[in-house]
Scaffold this motif. Structure first.
Motif, PDB file in Angstrom:
ATOM      1  N   SER A   1       1.140  -1.195   0.126  1.00 15.50           N
ATOM      2  CA  SER A   1       0.378  -0.748   0.259  1.00 15.50           C
ATOM      3  C   SER A   1       0.631   1.510   0.272  1.00 15.50           C
ATOM      4  N   ALA A   2       2.322   1.319   0.478  1.00 13.02           N
ATOM      5  CA  ALA A   2       3.076   1.932   0.502  1.00 13.02           C
ATOM      6  C   ALA A   2       4.424   1.690   0.394  1.00 13.02           C
ATOM      7  N   PHE A   3       5.044   2.512  -0.624  1.00  7.06           N
ATOM      8  CA  PHE A   3       6.539   1.793  -0.721  1.00  7.06           C
ATOM      9  C   PHE A   3       7.238   3.616  -0.382  1.00  7.06           C
ATOM     10  N   ILE A   4       8.959   2.631  -1.021  1.00  7.34           N
ATOM     11  CA  ILE A   4       9.859   3.655  -0.883  1.00  7.34           C
ATOM     12  C   ILE A   4      10.842   3.187  -2.277  1.00  7.34           C
ATOM     13  N   SER A   5      11.101   4.384  -2.782  1.00  3.57           N
ATOM     14  CA  SER A   5      12.138   4.310  -4.010  1.00  3.57           C
ATOM     15  C   SER A   5      13.563   4.548  -4.034  1.00  3.57           C
ATOM     16  N   VAL A   6      14.700   4.083  -3.646  1.00  2.00           N
ATOM     17  CA  VAL A   6      15.981   4.341  -4.009  1.00  2.00           C
ATOM     18  C   VAL A   6      16.786   5.190  -4.826  1.00  2.00           C
ATOM     19  N   THR A   7      17.027   5.506  -6.125  1.00  6.16           N
ATOM     20  CA  THR A   7      17.981   6.316  -7.278  1.00  6.16           C
ATOM     21  C   THR A   7      18.720   6.734  -6.763  1.00  6.16           C
ATOM     22  N   PRO A   8      19.573   6.993  -7.770  1.00  7.26           N
ATOM     23  CA  PRO A   8      20.676   7.798  -7.612  1.00  7.26           C
ATOM     24  C   PRO A   8      20.162   9.197  -7.905  1.00  7.26           C
TER      25      PRO A   8
ATOM     26  N   GLY B   1      17.859  10.494  -6.085  1.00  9.61           N
ATOM     27  CA  GLY B   1      17.300  10.801  -5.097  1.00  9.61           C
ATOM     28  C   GLY B   1      16.234   9.230  -4.417  1.00  9.61           C
ATOM     29  N   VAL B   2      15.323  10.235  -3.004  1.00 13.51           N
ATOM     30  CA  VAL B   2      14.934   9.090  -2.383  1.00 13.51           C
ATOM     31  C   VAL B   2      13.221   9.771  -2.324  1.00 13.51           C
ATOM     32  N   MET B   3      12.234   8.211  -2.608  1.00 20.46           N
ATOM     33  CA  MET B   3      11.086   8.884  -2.554  1.00 20.46           C
ATOM     34  C   MET B   3      10.149   7.589  -2.477  1.00 20.46           C
ATOM     35  N   ALA B   4       9.392   8.601  -1.496  1.00 21.39           N
ATOM     36  CA  ALA B   4       7.917   7.572  -0.416  1.00 21.39           C
ATOM     37  C   ALA B   4       6.762   7.714  -1.620  1.00 21.39           C
ATOM     38  N   GLY B   5       6.093   6.833  -1.797  1.00 17.72           N
ATOM     39  CA  GLY B   5       4.535   6.541  -2.570  1.00 17.72           C
ATOM     40  C   GLY B   5       3.528   6.340  -2.189  1.00 17.72           C
ATOM     41  N   GLU B   6       2.518   5.636  -2.309  1.00 18.38           N
ATOM     42  CA  GLU B   6       1.218   4.810  -2.189  1.00 18.38           C
ATOM     43  C   GLU B   6       0.792   4.214  -3.657  1.00 18.38           C
TER      44      GLU B   6
ATOM     45  N   LYS C   1       0.477 -12.885   0.942  1.00 16.47           N
ATOM     46  CA  LYS C   1       1.134 -13.045  -0.571  1.00 16.47           C
ATOM     47  C   LYS C   1       2.554 -12.052  -0.166  1.00 16.47           C
ATOM     48  N   LEU C   2       3.458 -12.403  -0.706  1.00 13.27           N
ATOM     49  CA  LEU C   2       4.514 -10.795  -1.193  1.00 13.27           C
ATOM     50  C   LEU C   2       4.363  -9.869  -1.525  1.00 13.27           C
ATOM     51  N   LYS C   3       4.537  -8.615  -1.653  1.00 17.50           N
ATOM     52  CA  LYS C   3       4.807  -7.646  -1.770  1.00 17.50           C
ATOM     53  C   LYS C   3       5.571  -6.904  -1.890  1.00 17.50           C
ATOM     54  N   VAL C   4       6.549  -6.357  -2.566  1.00 22.66           N
ATOM     55  CA  VAL C   4       7.081  -4.821  -2.501  1.00 22.66           C
ATOM     56  C   VAL C   4       6.689  -3.672  -1.788  1.00 22.66           C
ATOM     57  N   PHE C   5       7.343  -2.910  -0.472  1.00 20.83           N
ATOM     58  CA  PHE C   5       7.541  -2.754   0.241  1.00 20.83           C
ATOM     59  C   PHE C   5       8.806  -1.218  -0.337  1.00 20.83           C
ATOM     60  N   GLY C   6       9.551  -1.094  -1.458  1.00 21.24           N
ATOM     61  CA  GLY C   6      10.861   0.034  -1.622  1.00 21.24           C
ATOM     62  C   GLY C   6      11.391  -1.157  -1.812  1.00 21.24           C
ATOM     63  N   TRP C   7      12.355  -0.358  -2.904  1.00 22.78           N
ATOM     64  CA  TRP C   7      13.557  -0.923  -4.338  1.00 22.78           C
ATOM     65  C   TRP C   7      14.448   0.143  -4.207  1.00 22.78           C
ATOM     66  N   ILE C   8      16.220  -0.299  -4.028  1.00 21.35           N
ATOM     67  CA  ILE C   8      16.733   0.656  -4.440  1.00 21.35           C
ATOM     68  C   ILE C   8      17.197   0.248  -5.999  1.00 21.35           C
ATOM     69  N   SER C   9      17.682   1.173  -6.866  1.00 22.82           N
ATOM     70  CA  SER C   9      18.625   0.987  -8.132  1.00 22.82           C
ATOM     71  C   SER C   9      19.741   1.324  -9.129  1.00 22.82           C
ATOM     72  N   GLY C  10      20.803   1.342  -9.289  1.00 21.94           N
ATOM     73  CA  GLY C  10      21.418   1.772 -10.121  1.00 21.94           C
ATOM     74  C   GLY C  10      21.177   2.728 -10.840  1.00 21.94           C
ATOM     75  N   ASP C  11      21.241   3.739 -11.403  1.00 22.79           N
ATOM     76  CA  ASP C  11      21.283   4.781 -12.464  1.00 22.79           C
ATOM     77  C   ASP C  11      20.983   3.950 -14.049  1.00 22.79           C
ATOM     78  N   GLU C  12      19.912   3.468 -14.220  1.00 25.21           N
ATOM     79  CA  GLU C  12      19.124   2.960 -15.615  1.00 25.21           C
ATOM     80  C   GLU C  12      19.365   4.231 -16.525  1.00 25.21           C
ATOM     81  N   GLN C  13      19.410   5.756 -16.169  1.00 25.52           N
ATOM     82  CA  GLN C  13      19.346   7.014 -17.563  1.00 25.52           C
ATOM     83  C   GLN C  13      20.468   6.282 -17.753  1.00 25.52           C
ATOM     84  N   ALA C  14      21.407   6.679 -17.234  1.00 25.50           N
ATOM     85  CA  ALA C  14      22.707   6.414 -17.709  1.00 25.50           C
ATOM     86  C   ALA C  14      23.538   5.310 -18.656  1.00 25.50           C
ATOM     87  N   GLU C  15      22.453   4.130 -18.007  1.00 28.69           N
ATOM     88  CA  GLU C  15      23.038   3.095 -18.688  1.00 28.69           C
ATOM     89  C   GLU C  15      22.228   3.063 -20.626  1.00 28.69           C
ATOM     90  N   PHE C  16      20.518   3.700 -20.722  1.00 25.13           N
ATOM     91  CA  PHE C  16      20.220   3.453 -21.320  1.00 25.13           C
ATOM     92  C   PHE C  16      21.342   5.242 -22.766  1.00 25.13           C
TER      93      PHE C  16
END
Length: 145
Positions: free
Chosen positions: A37-44, A46-51, A124-139
Motif C-alpha cells: 500500500s506504501a513504498f519507498i524508492s531509492v535511486t541515484p 534521490g529517495v521517493m515515498a509513495g502510495e 502474499k509477497l509485496k514490494v515495499f521498497g527498492w534500491i536501484s542504480g542509474d538506469e538513465q545512464a545505462e540507457f
C-alpha cells in the motif's frame, strides 16, 4: 521464513506482468498489485515515498510509455538471492536482463541489479521498497536515449 524459491516464483510473475505492461497499459493493474500500500524508492536521483493507487498507475503508465518509445522489448529475471530479516520480511537482490532495440534496429541486452524490500502481507509477497542504480545512464550509454 521467506525462502528463495518463493521469491524466485514472485519475480517470475513480476517479469510476466512487466512484459505484458510493455505491450499494453491493460497490464498496469497487475503490476500495481505487486506493490504494498506504501513504498519507498531509492535511486541515484534521490529517495521517493509513495502510495499504491491511481497515482502509482499513472506514473507507471508514463514510465512504460517511455520504455516502449526507446525500444524496450522484454525483461528477464536471471537470478534472485534472498536475505531474510524475519518471518515476513526480506531483501531480494534480483539480476535482470532487459532487451532493447536501438534506433539502428540493433538488439541490445542490458544487465542490471535491483534490491527489493519484500513483505509477506495476507499470505502474499509485496514490494515495499527498492534500491536501484542509474538506469538513465545505462540507457544513454547504449544509445537508447
Amino acid at each position: 521464513m521467506i525462502v528463495k524459491a518463493e521469491v524466485a516464483k514472485f519475480f517470475e510473475a513480476y517479469a510476466k506482468f512487466y512484459n505484458d505492461a510493455l505491450l499494453s497499459d491493460a497490464g498496469l493493474k497487475d503490476v500495481a498489485d505487486i506493490y504494498s500500500s506504501a513504498f519507498i524508492s531509492v535511486t541515484p536521483g534521490g529517495v521517493m515515498a509513495g502510495e499504491n493507487g491511481k497515482q502509482l498507475i499513472e506514473i507507471m503508465k508514463k514510465g512504460f510509455e517511455g520504455y516502449r518509445a526507446m525500444g524496450a522489448g522484454k525483461m528477464m529475471c536471471r537470478d534472485v538471492s534472498v536475505t531474510p530479516f524475519d518471518q515476513n520480511h526480506c531483501v531480494a537482490k534480483v539480476q535482470w536482463a532487459g532487451e532493447y532495440q536501438n534506433k539502428k534496429a540493433a538488439l541490445i541486452t542490458i544487465d542490471f541489479e535491483v534490491s527489493y524490500l519484500l513483505e509477506r502481507r495476507d499470505g502474499k509477497l509485496k514490494v515495499f521498497g527498492w534500491i536501484s542504480g542509474d538506469e538513465q545512464a545505462e540507457f544513454r550509454k547504449h544509445g537508447l536515449l
